[in-house]
Write an enzyme that holds these catalytic residues in place. Structure first.
Site, mmCIF file in Angstrom:
data_model
loop_
_atom_site.group_PDB
_atom_site.id
_atom_site.type_symbol
_atom_site.label_atom_id
_atom_site.label_comp_id
_atom_site.label_asym_id
_atom_site.label_seq_id
_atom_site.Cartn_x
_atom_site.Cartn_y
_atom_site.Cartn_z
ATOM 1 N N GLY A 13 4.915 52.374 -136.896
ATOM 2 C CA GLY A 13 4.249 53.173 -137.913
ATOM 3 C C GLY A 13 4.603 52.697 -139.304
ATOM 4 O O GLY A 13 4.906 53.490 -140.189
ATOM 5 N N HIS A 14 4.577 51.368 -139.488
ATOM 6 C CA HIS A 14 4.891 50.795 -140.787
ATOM 7 C C HIS A 14 4.380 49.360 -140.877
ATOM 8 O O HIS A 14 3.916 48.796 -139.900
ATOM 9 C CB HIS A 14 6.400 50.836 -141.055
ATOM 10 N N SER A 15 4.505 48.808 -142.064
ATOM 11 C CA SER A 15 4.196 47.410 -142.333
ATOM 12 C C SER A 15 5.349 46.836 -143.146
ATOM 13 O O SER A 15 6.154 47.586 -143.703
ATOM 14 C CB SER A 15 2.889 47.299 -143.119
#
Length: 135
Positions: A47-49
């Site tokens: 749930g991230h970059s």
């Protein structure tokens, strides 16, 4: 999408296989290694970059799905073979889900942990891509 499946060299033997990560098997210098395990099947991870960091994910046991987004398209990659790695380059959103019982996700990263390299909100990620003309 800025991803690639990497074949990890393996030595096959009737007594069991051996996967080897050395030399240039991974397309960057590995600065950090960690693994996820004992993950409930209903849990979601990621749930991230990352702005600069690159990672290779390997299902060293079991399986899981990696949902990848680049602001214009979405792709799901199922990892379930310990001799296949998923290279995720910078600026790709990732979510891990559908973990099988006993799944273990090995992660090799191009740099040490830095909170400033993370984008943890999807709208912020889209804004970052637009601001940096990546969309």
């Amino acid at each position: 999408m800025n991803i690639e499946i990497i074949n990890i060299p393996k030595i096959e033997n009737s007594q069991g296989n051996l996967a080897v990560i050395e030399h240039n098997a991974i397309p960057f210098d590995i600065k950090r290694v960690y693994y996820l395990y004992d993950i409930p099947s209903s849990a979601k991870r990621g749930g991230h970059s990352h702005k600069k960091l690159k990672q290779v994910l390997v299902a060293i046991s079991g399986s899981f799905d990696v949902v990848l987004k680049d602001g214009s398209q979405e792709q799901i990659v199922t990892l379930n073979k310990p001799d296949k790695g998923l290279l995720i380059n910078s600026n790709v959103w990732r979510e891990l889900e559908n973990f099988s019982s006993g799944a273990v996700c090995l992660v090799m990263a191009s740099d040490v942990f830095s909170e400033g390299d993370y984008i943890r909100d999807f709208q912020e990620y889209l804004d970052y891509l637009k601001f940096n003309h990546m969309l």
